[in-house]
Design a protein around this motif. Structure first.
Motif, mmCIF file in Angstrom:
data_model
loop_
_atom_site.group_PDB
_atom_site.id
_atom_site.type_symbol
_atom_site.label_atom_id
_atom_site.label_comp_id
_atom_site.label_asym_id
_atom_site.label_seq_id
_atom_site.Cartn_x
_atom_site.Cartn_y
_atom_site.Cartn_z
ATOM 1 N N GLN A 1 0.845 -1.188 0.000
ATOM 2 C CA GLN A 1 0.000 0.000 0.000
ATOM 3 C C GLN A 1 0.880 1.238 0.000
ATOM 4 O O GLN A 1 1.780 1.373 0.813
ATOM 5 C CB GLN A 1 -0.908 0.007 1.228
ATOM 6 C CG GLN A 1 -1.856 1.192 1.281
ATOM 7 C CD GLN A 1 -2.768 1.158 2.498
ATOM 8 O OE1 GLN A 1 -2.704 0.229 3.297
ATOM 9 N NE2 GLN A 1 -3.599 2.161 2.644
ATOM 10 N N VAL A 2 0.599 2.133 -0.926
ATOM 11 C CA VAL A 2 1.385 3.361 -1.033
ATOM 12 C C VAL A 2 0.840 4.402 -0.072
ATOM 13 O O VAL A 2 -0.372 4.619 -0.005
ATOM 14 C CB VAL A 2 1.352 3.910 -2.467
ATOM 15 C CG1 VAL A 2 2.127 5.210 -2.560
ATOM 16 C CG2 VAL A 2 1.905 2.875 -3.449
ATOM 17 N N GLN A 3 1.743 5.033 0.649
ATOM 18 C CA GLN A 3 1.353 6.109 1.563
ATOM 19 C C GLN A 3 2.290 7.285 1.407
ATOM 20 O O GLN A 3 3.504 7.097 1.275
ATOM 21 C CB GLN A 3 1.370 5.617 3.015
ATOM 22 C CG GLN A 3 0.214 4.690 3.374
ATOM 23 C CD GLN A 3 0.136 4.430 4.857
ATOM 24 O OE1 GLN A 3 1.148 4.246 5.516
ATOM 25 N NE2 GLN A 3 -1.079 4.420 5.394
ATOM 26 N N LEU A 4 1.725 8.461 1.441
ATOM 27 C CA LEU A 4 2.491 9.687 1.423
ATOM 28 C C LEU A 4 2.072 10.496 2.648
ATOM 29 O O LEU A 4 0.872 10.766 2.827
ATOM 30 C CB LEU A 4 2.225 10.500 0.150
ATOM 31 C CG LEU A 4 2.864 10.032 -1.159
ATOM 32 C CD1 LEU A 4 2.259 8.728 -1.662
ATOM 33 C CD2 LEU A 4 2.749 11.109 -2.220
ATOM 34 N N VAL A 5 3.025 10.875 3.457
ATOM 35 C CA VAL A 5 2.723 11.610 4.683
ATOM 36 C C VAL A 5 3.556 12.880 4.728
ATOM 37 O O VAL A 5 4.788 12.818 4.819
ATOM 38 C CB VAL A 5 2.997 10.746 5.929
ATOM 39 C CG1 VAL A 5 2.661 11.541 7.187
ATOM 40 C CG2 VAL A 5 2.192 9.455 5.882
ATOM 41 N N GLU A 6 2.871 14.021 4.667
ATOM 42 C CA GLU A 6 3.547 15.312 4.706
ATOM 43 C C GLU A 6 3.727 15.800 6.129
ATOM 44 O O GLU A 6 2.949 15.452 7.034
ATOM 45 C CB GLU A 6 2.752 16.377 3.925
ATOM 46 C CG GLU A 6 2.453 16.054 2.490
ATOM 47 C CD GLU A 6 1.071 15.481 2.296
ATOM 48 O OE1 GLU A 6 0.486 15.649 1.202
ATOM 49 O OE2 GLU A 6 0.539 14.849 3.240
ATOM 50 N N SER A 7 4.725 16.632 6.306
ATOM 51 C CA SER A 7 4.954 17.308 7.584
ATOM 52 C C SER A 7 5.776 18.562 7.316
ATOM 53 O O SER A 7 6.287 18.748 6.206
ATOM 54 C CB SER A 7 5.681 16.394 8.577
ATOM 55 O OG SER A 7 6.970 16.052 8.082
ATOM 56 N N GLY A 8 5.897 19.385 8.338
ATOM 57 C CA GLY A 8 6.747 20.566 8.223
ATOM 58 C C GLY A 8 6.013 21.873 8.074
ATOM 59 O O GLY A 8 6.626 22.940 8.106
ATOM 60 N N GLY A 9 4.698 21.806 7.903
ATOM 61 C CA GLY A 9 3.946 23.045 7.788
ATOM 62 C C GLY A 9 3.874 23.766 9.118
ATOM 63 O O GLY A 9 4.294 23.252 10.148
ATOM 64 N N GLY A 10 3.351 24.972 9.089
ATOM 65 C CA GLY A 10 3.220 25.740 10.318
ATOM 66 C C GLY A 10 2.862 27.178 10.024
ATOM 67 O O GLY A 10 2.586 27.547 8.883
ATOM 68 N N SER A 11 2.864 27.975 11.081
ATOM 69 C CA SER A 11 2.570 29.400 10.973
ATOM 70 C C SER A 11 3.861 30.184 11.135
ATOM 71 O O SER A 11 4.544 30.037 12.153
ATOM 72 C CB SER A 11 1.565 29.809 12.053
ATOM 73 O OG SER A 11 0.335 29.139 11.870
ATOM 74 N N VAL A 12 4.173 30.996 10.148
ATOM 75 C CA VAL A 12 5.423 31.750 10.167
ATOM 76 C C VAL A 12 5.176 33.179 9.718
ATOM 77 O O VAL A 12 4.111 33.497 9.172
ATOM 78 C CB VAL A 12 6.485 31.094 9.261
ATOM 79 C CG1 VAL A 12 6.836 29.698 9.767
ATOM 80 C CG2 VAL A 12 6.016 31.044 7.815
ATOM 81 N N ARG A 13 6.174 34.007 9.933
ATOM 82 C CA ARG A 13 6.114 35.389 9.465
ATOM 83 C C ARG A 13 6.660 35.461 8.043
ATOM 84 O O ARG A 13 7.477 34.648 7.608
ATOM 85 C CB ARG A 13 6.949 36.288 10.380
ATOM 86 C CG ARG A 13 6.481 36.294 11.828
ATOM 87 C CD ARG A 13 5.232 37.120 12.004
ATOM 88 N NE ARG A 13 5.430 38.522 11.704
ATOM 89 C CZ ARG A 13 5.820 39.417 12.601
ATOM 90 N NH1 ARG A 13 6.070 39.049 13.840
ATOM 91 N NH2 ARG A 13 5.957 40.689 12.251
#
Length: 126
Positions: A1-13
């Motif tokens: 099963q193929v899975q893609l998991v993103e991370s690293g987003g957030g709130s920045v200036r």
């Protein structure tokens, strides 16, 4: 099963940098195209940047010179380095994977990608 998991987003200036990651598992095809797309509420999904198994990259005009796509093959991770972020970069970012397409294919168009992650939110305040 193929899975893609993103991370690293957030709130920045505005003006700062972020690096998004997408861990890809289960994708065993040696020929591929992977990319980052974004979609704001009520708008169509649009391509940000792509990279294929030959190392060929494409960038949307709005991010050229500020965003860089790369791969960490050892970690099966797709990366997106975003520099000089601006308020208009605020949206949900998705990674996608699919078969490598011919050179005439518009890879920045979100068609032909078989697998998508759930997305990671990037919010840039002025």
């Amino acid at each position: 099963q193929v899975q893609l998991v993103e991370s690293g987003g957030g709130s920045v200036r505005a003006g700062v940098s972020l690096r998004l990651s997408c861990v890809v598992s289960g994708y065993t095809h040696g020929s591929f195209c992977m990319g980052w797309f974004r979609q704001a509420p009520g708008k169509e999904r649009e391509g940000v940047t792509t990279i294929d198994s030959g190392g060929i990259t494409e960038y949307a005009d709005s991010v050229k010179g500020r965003f860089t796509i790369s791969q960490d093959n050892a970690k099966s991770t797709l990366l997106l380095q975003m520099n000089s972020l601006q308020a208009e970069n605020t949206t949900m970012y998705y990674c996608a994977a699919g078969p490598r397409r011919p050179a005439w294919w518009n890879r920045l168009y979100p068609v032909g990608y078989n697998y998508w992650g759930q997305g990671t939110q990037v919010t840039v305040s002025a």
